[in-house]
Design an enzyme around this catalytic site. Structure first.
Site, PDB file in Angstrom:
ATOM      1  N   ILE A  11     -13.403  40.608  38.996  1.00  0.00           N
ATOM      2  CA  ILE A  11     -14.730  40.986  39.482  1.00  0.00           C
ATOM      3  C   ILE A  11     -15.208  42.273  38.818  1.00  0.00           C
ATOM      4  O   ILE A  11     -16.368  42.402  38.434  1.00  0.00           O
ATOM      5  CB  ILE A  11     -14.718  41.123  41.010  1.00  0.00           C
ATOM      6  CG1 ILE A  11     -14.364  39.775  41.649  1.00  0.00           C
ATOM      7  CG2 ILE A  11     -16.065  41.604  41.530  1.00  0.00           C
ATOM      8  CD1 ILE A  11     -14.141  39.816  43.140  1.00  0.00           C
ATOM      9  N   LEU A  32      -4.252  48.529  33.676  1.00  0.00           N
ATOM     10  CA  LEU A  32      -3.941  47.250  33.021  1.00  0.00           C
ATOM     11  C   LEU A  32      -2.679  46.584  33.577  1.00  0.00           C
ATOM     12  O   LEU A  32      -2.057  45.775  32.899  1.00  0.00           O
ATOM     13  CB  LEU A  32      -3.821  47.422  31.496  1.00  0.00           C
ATOM     14  CG  LEU A  32      -5.073  47.946  30.775  1.00  0.00           C
ATOM     15  CD1 LEU A  32      -4.832  48.020  29.283  1.00  0.00           C
ATOM     16  CD2 LEU A  32      -6.285  47.065  31.082  1.00  0.00           C
ATOM     17  N   ASN A  75      -4.219  45.888  44.695  1.00  0.00           N
ATOM     18  CA  ASN A  75      -3.388  44.687  44.708  1.00  0.00           C
ATOM     19  C   ASN A  75      -3.954  43.738  45.757  1.00  0.00           C
ATOM     20  O   ASN A  75      -4.378  44.170  46.826  1.00  0.00           O
ATOM     21  CB  ASN A  75      -1.944  45.035  45.043  1.00  0.00           C
ATOM     22  CG  ASN A  75      -1.312  45.938  44.006  1.00  0.00           C
ATOM     23  OD1 ASN A  75      -0.955  47.085  44.293  1.00  0.00           O
ATOM     24  ND2 ASN A  75      -1.174  45.448  42.783  1.00  0.00           N
ATOM     25  N   TYR A 140      -1.994  43.074  53.137  1.00  0.00           N
ATOM     26  CA  TYR A 140      -3.181  43.176  52.276  1.00  0.00           C
ATOM     27  C   TYR A 140      -4.435  43.436  53.109  1.00  0.00           C
ATOM     28  O   TYR A 140      -5.181  44.390  52.859  1.00  0.00           O
ATOM     29  CB  TYR A 140      -3.342  41.904  51.450  1.00  0.00           C
ATOM     30  CG  TYR A 140      -4.689  41.810  50.763  1.00  0.00           C
ATOM     31  CD1 TYR A 140      -5.094  42.788  49.854  1.00  0.00           C
ATOM     32  CD2 TYR A 140      -5.559  40.753  51.035  1.00  0.00           C
ATOM     33  CE1 TYR A 140      -6.337  42.717  49.230  1.00  0.00           C
ATOM     34  CE2 TYR A 140      -6.795  40.671  50.408  1.00  0.00           C
ATOM     35  CZ  TYR A 140      -7.178  41.652  49.515  1.00  0.00           C
ATOM     36  OH  TYR A 140      -8.410  41.577  48.900  1.00  0.00           O
ATOM     37  N   ASN A 169     -14.376  33.818  49.147  1.00  0.00           N
ATOM     38  CA  ASN A 169     -13.615  33.270  48.026  1.00  0.00           C
ATOM     39  C   ASN A 169     -14.429  33.351  46.731  1.00  0.00           C
ATOM     40  O   ASN A 169     -15.309  32.509  46.493  1.00  0.00           O
ATOM     41  CB  ASN A 169     -13.218  31.816  48.312  1.00  0.00           C
ATOM     42  CG  ASN A 169     -12.229  31.714  49.456  1.00  0.00           C
ATOM     43  OD1 ASN A 169     -11.026  31.765  49.273  1.00  0.00           O
ATOM     44  ND2 ASN A 169     -12.751  31.575  50.671  1.00  0.00           N
TER      45      ASN A 169
END
Length: 327
Positions: A11, A32, A75, A140, A169
């Site tokens: 994104i 990265l 993450n 998360y 999503n």
């Protein structure tokens, strides 16, 4: 100038490109670890570094006239967060807190935060508004909710203004097929279906076909990455025009599609037949999760314009051009 953290990711790279197309100067900060340097628009300034490194952050804020930060560096694998929660609390909470501290101390007071529908957990209602209880069921989701709480508290102390965008999503790719979705491992449904239809994966594994839905499979809300991108730019413009705000918005299409429907659409676009293997339900998967995006529509005038067909077609274009991802 806008600082985009995680701008080498899925994104973040799309938002970076659109920011530049609209005349913004952009600095991308990315370590990265999961992103791809080749996904970063060449017109952006790229800095290899970590959001947890205060020296790197302070140097950037001192060197450039940064007006706002768009924060995508996190993450985001639910399963991994359960297996390795400390990784998620360190990066998504600890390092993000250091980013916020550096912003405040360097008088950069505008933040667009990349959040998630995972903060809602397993809601009792099918259509999810921003007002329902937040009960995340994995590290998360909890890590993202923690940052939203920190941002709310920081706003009250008059140190930071922010907009938090809660994705459902994300799907699809840039219309030209130049940049797209390339995760390792890949956990999202549409790219996994398309990889299978390209011959890279033996079959499609569907978790559960006995839900209380019309075809027995889970229903989810899919939103094109370009619609997400447009929402971020609109939110940024609003944030920059206001002296002090703290808002949270859902980003979804407001329409759900079952797993079987998504597989069928992928088959139709590619003219290929999928091999489906049904597996038991995954613990904690609710039958239906669909966003209400009425709040951002009413307050900022954002409306999604891309369909599921658009998402699949653009993703397929990306996969055709990049059968092995960015490598």
């Amino acid at each position: 100038m806008i600082l985009v953290t995680g701008g080498a990711g899925y994104i973040g790279s799309h938002v970076t490109r659109e920011l530049i197309n609209q005349g913004y100067e952009v600095i991308v900060l990315d370590n990265l670890s999961t992103g791809h340097q080749s996904a970063i628009d060449r017109r952006a300034v790229f800095k290899l570094g970590d959001i947890g490194d205060r020296q790197t952050l302070d140097d950037l804020f001192n060197q450039y006239d940064i007006k706002a930060v768009m924060h995508f560096a996190a993450n985001c694998l639910v399963g991994e967060s359960v297996q390795n929660p400390l990784k998620y609390y360190d990066n998504n909470v600890g390092k993000t807190t250091r980013l916020i501290q550096s912003m405040v101390e360097n008088n950069v007071k505008k933040l667009i935060f990349s959040s998630t529908c995972a903060i809602y957990g397993n809601p009792e209602q099918d259509i999810i508004t921003e007002q329902i209880p937040k009960k995340p069921i994995n590290p998360y989701g909890r890590s993202k909710l923690m940052i939203e709480t920190i941002l709310s508290d920081t706003l009250k102390s008059d140190e930071l203004s922010y907009i938090s965008l809660r994705y459902f999503n994300a799907a699809g790719a840039y219309p030209s097929g130049e940049i797209g979705e390339d995760h390792d491992p890949e956990t999202h449904l549409i790219p996994n279906i398309l990889k299978h239809l390209q011959g890279a994966v033996e079959n499609i594994e569907v978790f559960g076909n006995d839900y209380d839905t019309p075809d027995g499979t889970c229903i989810r809300d899919y939103i094109h990455v370009q619609d997400l991108t447009n929402a971020h730019i609109l939110a940024l413009k609003h944030l920059l025009s206001q002296p002090k705000i703290g808002f949270q918005y859902n980003l979804g299409n407001g329409k759900g599609y079952s797993v079987k429907e998504v597989i069928g659409e992928c088959e139709r676009i590619t003219n290929k037949k999928a091999k489906v293997r049904y597996a038991p339900r995954r613990p904690g998967d609710p039958p239906v999760l669909v966003a209400s995006s009425s709040k951002i529509k009413n307050e900022l005038g954002w409306f999604p314009v891309y369909t599921l067909t658009d998402s699949v077609r653009s993703a397929w274009q990306w996969h055709i051009k990049h059968p092995h991802g960015y490598q």
